[in-house]
Each structure stands twice: as C-alpha cells, then as structure tokens.
Design a protein around this motif. Structure first.
Motif, PDB file in Angstrom:
ATOM      1  N   ALA A 279       0.872  -1.076  -0.455  1.00 48.24           N
ATOM      2  CA  ALA A 279      -0.237  -0.121  -0.079  1.00 48.24           C
ATOM      3  C   ALA A 279       1.003   1.288  -0.398  1.00 48.24           C
ATOM      4  CB  ALA A 279      -0.722  -0.073   1.403  1.00 48.24           C
ATOM      5  N   ALA A 280       0.354   2.352  -0.827  1.00 50.36           N
ATOM      6  CA  ALA A 280       1.237   3.230  -0.898  1.00 50.36           C
ATOM      7  C   ALA A 280       0.702   5.073  -0.826  1.00 50.36           C
ATOM      8  CB  ALA A 280       1.988   3.354  -2.116  1.00 50.36           C
ATOM      9  N   GLY A 281       0.729   5.785  -0.348  1.00 52.19           N
ATOM     10  CA  GLY A 281       0.460   7.050  -0.661  1.00 52.19           C
ATOM     11  C   GLY A 281       0.874   7.652  -1.934  1.00 52.19           C
TER      12      GLY A 281
ATOM     13  N   VAL B  88      10.002   4.305   2.967  1.00 52.67           N
ATOM     14  CA  VAL B  88      10.807   5.078   4.240  1.00 52.67           C
ATOM     15  C   VAL B  88      10.534   3.818   5.658  1.00 52.67           C
ATOM     16  CG1 VAL B  88       9.602   7.572   3.631  1.00 52.67           C
ATOM     17  CG2 VAL B  88       8.082   5.956   4.661  1.00 52.67           C
TER      18      VAL B  88
ATOM     19  N   TYR C 198       2.485   8.858   8.543  1.00 51.24           N
ATOM     20  CA  TYR C 198       2.500   8.527   7.823  1.00 51.24           C
ATOM     21  C   TYR C 198       3.416  10.343   7.402  1.00 51.24           C
ATOM     22  CZ  TYR C 198      -0.650   5.123   7.300  1.00 51.24           C
ATOM     23  OH  TYR C 198      -1.860   4.055   7.984  1.00 51.24           O
ATOM     24  N   GLU C 199       3.021  10.939   6.427  1.00 50.62           N
ATOM     25  CA  GLU C 199       3.827  11.740   5.777  1.00 50.62           C
ATOM     26  C   GLU C 199       2.879  13.218   6.664  1.00 50.62           C
ATOM     27  OE1 GLU C 199       3.962   9.387   4.175  1.00 50.62           O
ATOM     28  OE2 GLU C 199       5.667   8.342   4.599  1.00 50.62           O
TER      29      GLU C 199
ATOM     30  N   TYR D 271       5.975  14.846   1.926  1.00 51.83           N
ATOM     31  CA  TYR D 271       5.243  14.330   0.426  1.00 51.83           C
ATOM     32  C   TYR D 271       5.541  15.653  -0.695  1.00 51.83           C
ATOM     33  CZ  TYR D 271       1.431  11.040   2.538  1.00 51.83           C
ATOM     34  OH  TYR D 271       0.506  10.453   3.057  1.00 51.83           O
TER      35      TYR D 271
ATOM     36  N   VAL E 100       4.504   6.447  -1.907  1.00 50.35           N
ATOM     37  CA  VAL E 100       5.867   6.564  -1.106  1.00 50.35           C
ATOM     38  C   VAL E 100       4.938   5.403   0.156  1.00 50.35           C
ATOM     39  CG1 VAL E 100       4.117   8.286   0.628  1.00 50.35           C
ATOM     40  CG2 VAL E 100       6.572   7.167   1.194  1.00 50.35           C
ATOM     41  N   GLY E 101       5.874   4.647   0.761  1.00 45.90           N
ATOM     42  CA  GLY E 101       5.132   3.290   1.290  1.00 45.90           C
ATOM     43  C   GLY E 101       6.141   3.601   2.512  1.00 45.90           C
ATOM     44  N   MET E 102       5.756   2.129   3.413  1.00 43.72           N
ATOM     45  CA  MET E 102       7.229   1.683   4.216  1.00 43.72           C
ATOM     46  C   MET E 102       7.282   0.522   4.718  1.00 43.72           C
ATOM     47  SD  MET E 102       4.459   3.119   7.292  1.00 43.72           S
ATOM     48  CE  MET E 102       3.605   4.498   7.347  1.00 43.72           C
TER      49      MET E 102
ATOM     50  N   THR F 207      -3.195   4.447  -1.176  1.00 47.23           N
ATOM     51  CA  THR F 207      -4.656   3.884  -0.115  1.00 47.23           C
ATOM     52  C   THR F 207      -4.906   5.161   0.098  1.00 47.23           C
ATOM     53  OG1 THR F 207      -2.646   3.192   1.061  1.00 47.23           O
ATOM     54  CG2 THR F 207      -4.080   1.590   0.257  1.00 47.23           C
ATOM     55  N   ASP F 208      -4.435   6.268  -0.451  1.00 40.05           N
ATOM     56  CA  ASP F 208      -4.352   7.643  -0.028  1.00 40.05           C
ATOM     57  C   ASP F 208      -3.709   8.488  -1.214  1.00 40.05           C
ATOM     58  OD1 ASP F 208      -2.601   6.299   1.719  1.00 40.05           O
ATOM     59  OD2 ASP F 208      -1.762   8.343   1.715  1.00 40.05           O
TER      60      ASP F 208
ATOM     61  N   ILE G 177      -5.438  10.386   6.997  1.00 39.16           N
ATOM     62  CA  ILE G 177      -5.791   9.367   6.783  1.00 39.16           C
ATOM     63  C   ILE G 177      -5.148   8.293   8.043  1.00 39.16           C
ATOM     64  CG2 ILE G 177      -4.882   8.697   5.103  1.00 39.16           C
ATOM     65  CD1 ILE G 177      -1.625   8.775   4.820  1.00 39.16           C
TER      66      ILE G 177
ATOM     67  N   VAL H 259      -6.603   2.598   5.289  1.00 42.16           N
ATOM     68  CA  VAL H 259      -5.097   2.019   4.192  1.00 42.16           C
ATOM     69  C   VAL H 259      -5.966   0.668   3.521  1.00 42.16           C
ATOM     70  CG1 VAL H 259      -3.241   1.929   4.055  1.00 42.16           C
ATOM     71  CG2 VAL H 259      -3.763   3.896   4.778  1.00 42.16           C
TER      72      VAL H 259
HETATM   73  N1  HPA Z   1       2.246   6.712   3.057  1.00 42.71           N
HETATM   74  C1  HPA Z   1       3.423   6.470   3.592  1.00 42.71           C
HETATM   75  N2  HPA Z   1       3.310   4.418   3.617  1.00 42.71           N
HETATM   76  C2  HPA Z   1       2.294   4.565   3.640  1.00 42.71           C
HETATM   77  C3  HPA Z   1       1.254   6.013   2.536  1.00 42.71           C
HETATM   78  C4  HPA Z   1       1.460   6.638   3.293  1.00 42.71           C
HETATM   79  O1  HPA Z   1       1.031   8.250   2.597  1.00 42.71           O
HETATM   80  N3  HPA Z   1       0.052   5.351   2.507  1.00 42.71           N
HETATM   81  C5  HPA Z   1       0.237   3.831   2.668  1.00 42.71           C
HETATM   82  N4  HPA Z   1       1.081   3.540   3.397  1.00 42.71           N
END
Ligand code: HPA
Length: 267
Positions: free
Chosen positions: A111-113, A185, A190-191, A196, A207-209, A232-233, A243, A248
């Motif tokens: 999942a990522a932003g 990251v 979240y950022e 961002y 961006v994701g973890m 996811t965002d 968020i 997410v």
């Molecule tokens: N940032 C970091 N990790 C994430 C994000 C995000 O916005 N959304 C889902 N994982």
C-alpha cells in the motif's frame, strides 16, 4: 546469519519438496490471493526457526507452498516492517530464505500514498524504481560473498521484462495502471504535507513503509523483482486528507481483484 538462513531453509526442505523459482510477498492488496492458491503445504511463521513473527494488524504470518493456476509458488503471507522494531536484517531475512529455497523471481505488493497528482486513491502502480529513504540499508555490515557482492548493482532493481509484461496484461484486461517510482520510508508516521512535497521533488510518485529492504536483499541475491502498489491515500497538493491504518486497509482490500489478476497472469 548464514547459519540461521540455512537452518530455516532446511526446516522447510525437510517438509516440502520445493519445485518453483517464484516467490510472492502478499502485502496489502494481495492478502486474498492466498485463498486462490491450492495449498500443498503451509507452515506458520512461529514454527519456522529464526523467522521473525508478524505483529501488525491485518497480517497473519504463514509460509505457503502451492499452486496458483497451474504454477507452483511460494507465498509469504505477512511481512516484517522496520517500524515494528525488527532490525533491517530481520526485515530482509525471509528473502534470504526464499533464495536458499531456489527462488529467482520475487513478486511484491504493498500500500502506498501518492505524491503524483494524477494518481487517484484506489489506483494501481507498477513500481519501476525506488528511492531508499529508510535510515539504513539491509546490506550494511560484513558482506557474505556467498549471499551476494559487496557493492550490488541497482541499475535495474525492478525487472524490465516483468514491468512490460504487467503493462500488457493490464491493457488486455482493461485495468488502469500507472508505472512509477516508490519512495521507501521507515514510518510508522504517515507523511506531513512538506514531506509528501519533498518526496515528489526528489522524483517519487508514491511512498510506503515496505518493499525497499526486501528488494535490496533480493537484488543482492540476484533475484529478479516485480512490485505493484495500491494507492490508499494521496499527499498531492489539494488532495491530502487525514488518513488512518483502517482506511489504508479498506482501500487495499478494494484493489484485491485487480491486483490478483495481474499477479496471476504474470506468474
Ligand atoms: N505514506 C507511507 N506509507 C503509506 C502511505 C503513505 O501515505 N499509505 C500507505 N502506506
């Protein structure tokens, strides 16, 4: 480290006769792919010697060996995040074990932003490259030549052939998909809007973890990598909203059928 990898792999080899070169890390968006695998054998992470145990909500850890369609695969259901407090070596450990079991192709989801303003929540993104913004690197420390070179090349971290194949599959299946750069990251925050913006300026689309440590270890081991993120965002200007992890996960769930289709077809 070497002993731990070998011990864990022998435990698996004593129970399963593995005949595949394909591993999948079932991150967000792919959890349900496990249900489509005809399971030949599964082992709970807690039974695997030296394997870390997954703690984060929404991930239950098990090693799966089975058939996806008519292809044999190893699927890791549940991954280890740096923000959970695992060392960066532990985060990469499952990939080392996959290599020892004969895996040469690794498929990952997450999942990522989004920083890219043209990406919408729910969109899928093929990862074409990454930027490591973790405060560390899983290869720091003594290098074991039997695992890979001291200074691994990262000029094609994500396999071009699989990227092209995925783009073709998406087109054929009428699935909209982007191709972008993933910034990895540590989290767990979240950022901030400024972060961002920064990640956009340095060339990131999402961006994701996760993923980056696993891909670094995989490339060190000579494993070809492929990854898809579900957006996811959004952190793009004008799109940034508050968020939560549950949101997410909810969006991640919605992407499952499209994500699963592409992974199955690639494999
Ligand atoms: N940032 C970091 N990790 C994430 C994000 C995000 O916005 N959304 C889902 N994982």
């Amino acid at each position: 480290m070497l002993q731990k990898i070998k011990k864990c792999a022998s435990y698996i080899n004593e129970r399963i006769s593995i005949d595949t070169d394909t591993g999948i890390i079932l991150g967000t968006g792919l959890g349900k792919l496990a249900e489509q695998i005809d399971i030949i054998h599964k082992i709970r992470y807690e039974d695997l010697p030296h394997f870390p145990i997954s703690t984060v909500e929404g991930h239950n850890g098990q090693f799966i060996y089975g058939k996806l369609g008519d292809k044999l695969v190893i699927a890791l259901q549940g991954r280890f995040h740096y923000y959970e407090g695992y060392s960066i070596e532990e985060v990469g450990f499952p990939v080392r074990v996959l290599k020892e079991l004969g895996v040469n192709r690794l498929l990952i989801s997450n999942a990522a932003g989004a920083m890219n303003p043209s990406y919408e929540v729910g969109d899928l993104v093929i990862i074409k490259d990454h930027i490591n913004m973790f405060p560390t690197n899983p290869l720091i420390g003594k290098n074991h030549e039997e695992l890979g070179p001291r200074f691994p090349d990262m000029s094609e971290a994500y396999d071009k052939e699989m990227i092209i194949e995925a783009q073709k599959i998406a087109k054929r299946e009428n699935i909209d998909i982007h191709t972008g750069v993933y910034v990895g990251v540590s989290g767990p925050t979240y950022e901030t809007p400024a972060e961002y913006k920064f990640f956009r300026i340095i060339g990131g689309d999402i961006v994701g973890m996760s993923t980056v440590p696993e891909v670094i270890v995989a490339r060190h081991a000579g494993i070809k990598c492929f990854g898809i993120s579900v957006v996811t965002d959004s952190g793009a200007p004008g799109k940034l909203k508050e968020i939560s992890h549950s949101e997410v996960q909810r969006i991640g769930e919605l992407s499952q059928p499209r994500m699963a289709e592409i992974f199955k077809k690639i494999i």
